[in-house]
Design a protein around this motif. Structure first.
Motif, short mmCIF file in Angstrom:
data_model
loop_
_atom_site.label_atom_id
_atom_site.label_comp_id
_atom_site.label_asym_id
_atom_site.label_seq_id
_atom_site.Cartn_x
_atom_site.Cartn_y
_atom_site.Cartn_z
N TYR A 79 2.02 3.56 2.56
CA TYR A 79 0.78 2.56 2.61
C TYR A 79 0.63 2.10 0.98
O TYR A 79 -0.29 1.61 0.67
CB TYR A 79 -0.33 3.39 3.11
N ARG A 80 1.49 2.55 -0.10
CA ARG A 80 1.50 2.20 -1.28
C ARG A 80 1.50 0.45 -1.47
O ARG A 80 0.49 0.05 -2.24
CB ARG A 80 2.73 2.49 -2.04
N ILE A 81 2.00 -0.17 -0.89
CA ILE A 81 2.21 -1.63 -0.94
C ILE A 81 0.99 -2.27 -0.62
O ILE A 81 0.35 -3.25 -1.35
CB ILE A 81 3.41 -2.30 -0.23
N PRO A 82 0.36 -2.02 0.77
CA PRO A 82 -0.73 -2.45 1.11
C PRO A 82 -1.87 -2.06 0.04
O PRO A 82 -2.70 -3.20 -0.16
CB PRO A 82 -0.98 -1.98 2.45
N ILE A 83 -1.99 -0.82 -0.22
CA ILE A 83 -3.17 -0.57 -0.96
C ILE A 83 -2.93 -1.18 -2.24
O ILE A 83 -4.17 -1.89 -2.98
CB ILE A 83 -2.90 1.05 -1.28
N VAL A 84 -1.90 -1.46 -3.29
CA VAL A 84 -1.75 -1.94 -4.30
C VAL A 84 -2.40 -3.62 -4.16
O VAL A 84 -3.04 -4.07 -4.86
CB VAL A 84 -0.30 -2.14 -4.82
N LEU A 85 -1.92 -4.39 -2.86
CA LEU A 85 -2.26 -5.69 -2.76
C LEU A 85 -3.66 -5.87 -2.61
O LEU A 85 -4.34 -6.52 -3.25
CB LEU A 85 -1.56 -6.22 -1.61
N LEU A 86 -4.40 -4.78 -1.81
CA LEU A 86 -5.93 -4.84 -1.60
C LEU A 86 -6.61 -4.49 -3.11
O LEU A 86 -7.45 -5.18 -3.11
CB LEU A 86 -6.42 -3.67 -0.69
N GLY A 87 -6.00 -3.61 -3.79
CA GLY A 87 -6.56 -3.28 -5.20
C GLY A 87 -6.49 -4.69 -5.91
O GLY A 87 -7.79 -4.65 -6.46
N ALA A 88 -5.45 -5.32 -6.02
CA ALA A 88 -5.19 -6.45 -6.65
C ALA A 88 -6.18 -7.31 -6.28
O ALA A 88 -6.86 -8.39 -7.09
CB ALA A 88 -3.83 -6.93 -6.62
N SER A 89 -6.46 -7.57 -4.81
CA SER A 89 -7.40 -8.67 -4.31
C SER A 89 -8.80 -8.55 -4.95
O SER A 89 -9.59 -9.39 -5.23
CB SER A 89 -7.41 -8.58 -2.64
N GLY A 90 -9.14 -7.09 -5.04
CA GLY A 90 -10.42 -6.65 -5.13
C GLY A 90 -10.67 -7.04 -6.77
O GLY A 90 -11.80 -7.48 -7.29
N LEU A 109 -4.02 -6.66 3.71
CA LEU A 109 -4.53 -6.16 5.04
C LEU A 109 -3.26 -6.11 6.18
O LEU A 109 -3.50 -5.20 6.86
CB LEU A 109 -5.84 -7.02 5.48
N LEU A 110 -2.63 -7.40 6.31
CA LEU A 110 -1.73 -7.49 7.27
C LEU A 110 -0.78 -6.18 7.13
O LEU A 110 -0.36 -5.62 8.13
CB LEU A 110 -0.96 -8.71 7.35
N LEU A 111 -0.04 -5.78 5.90
CA LEU A 111 0.78 -4.88 5.76
C LEU A 111 0.15 -3.68 6.23
O LEU A 111 0.85 -2.86 6.45
CB LEU A 111 1.31 -4.83 4.43
N LEU A 112 -1.10 -3.35 5.95
CA LEU A 112 -1.78 -2.11 6.12
C LEU A 112 -1.60 -2.02 7.54
O LEU A 112 -1.34 -0.73 8.11
CB LEU A 112 -3.11 -2.34 5.70
N VAL A 113 -1.81 -2.82 8.49
CA VAL A 113 -1.90 -2.79 9.88
C VAL A 113 -0.37 -2.66 10.37
O VAL A 113 -0.19 -1.74 11.33
CB VAL A 113 -2.55 -4.02 10.39
N GLN A 114 0.37 -3.51 9.62
CA GLN A 114 1.85 -3.16 10.24
C GLN A 114 2.50 -1.67 9.87
O GLN A 114 3.31 -1.06 10.60
CB GLN A 114 2.80 -4.06 9.44
N ALA A 115 2.01 -1.10 8.68
CA ALA A 115 2.56 0.07 8.35
C ALA A 115 1.94 1.35 9.33
O ALA A 115 2.49 2.20 9.38
CB ALA A 115 1.91 0.60 7.08
N THR A 116 0.79 0.96 10.29
CA THR A 116 0.47 1.70 11.22
C THR A 116 1.37 1.54 12.56
O THR A 116 1.12 2.55 13.47
CB THR A 116 -0.94 1.73 11.27
#
Length: 213
Positions: A79-90, A109-116
């Motif tokens: 989940y590193r890439i989704p977390i990095v993107l969400l952090g950048a968005s914040g 958010l899309l990649l976070l869902v796809q990772a699951t």
């Protein structure tokens, strides 16, 4: 399968009265079985060829039966890439850059869902994309058509961007199109596990090997 049995024998007598191909053992002492008496049976060339042909046939059959299939490998989710993107968005929201924050946040958010959901399944002969913990079939590829399953033998090349913090995996295969079809996937899996299994099943990558520390 022919098995060779080595016997230590201090005394060998050769038959000189018979014209044979090879040498006929008339008597020898065996360290395993004591004294053995062998019949004076001529060893003919056609018998040797027949034995070799039968041995080859048996070995071939046994070889097919004992072929070991490679185990199925499913790299863990990452989940590193989704977390990095969400952090950048914040951070973009904090700096009042909403125009950039929204698409970056949606992609994260899309990649976070796809990772699951998405799983790369490496079985004995092919890479397949499956969905969910029950590993359901993902259906046809929405971009290029065909099943999301590609045999390793069809792989022309594959690469990681970037090896030490992988973001994208690229591969080209000839199963979908004879001239080659290119695929890109975000690496939402354990990068090391994914790299190791692709090297094993698809051959070495040309330029994307992780740097040695």
């Amino acid at each position: 399968m022919a098995t060779a049995l080595f016997l230590s024998s201090p005394l060998l007598h050769h038959c000189q009265n018979e014209k044979v191909v090879g040498r006929t053992i008339s008597k020898f002492n065996s360290s395993f079985y004591g004294n053995l008496i062998a019949h004076r049976i001529p060893i003919r060339r056609e018998n040797i060829h027949s034995f070799r042909n039968k041995s080859t046939a048996i070995s071939s059959v046994l070889g097919r039966r004992t072929k070991v299939k490679r185990e199925t490998v499913i790299p863990d989710s990452d989940y590193r890439i989704p977390i990095v993107l969400l952090g950048a968005s914040g951070l973009l929201v904090y700096s009042n850059n909403l125009a950039a924050a929204v698409p970056v946040g949606l992609l994260g958010l899309l990649l976070l869902v796809q990772a699951t959901r998405i799983r790369f399944v490496f079985d004995d002969e092919a890479l397949e994309v499956r969905v969910g913990s029950e590993l359901k079939e993902s259906g046809e590829n929405v971009f290029v058509g065909g099943k999301n399953r590609w045999k390793y033998s069809s792989f022309v090349n594959w690469e990681f961007w970037w090896p030490n913090f992988p973001i994208l995996v690229y591969f080209k295969e000839t199963q979908t199109k004879p001239e080659g079809q290119i695929h890109f996937f975000p690496i939402i899996f354990n990068g090391k596990q994914l790299y190791d299994v692709m090297v094993e099943r698809c051959g070495p990558s040309k330029t994307s090997a992780p740097k040695k520390k």
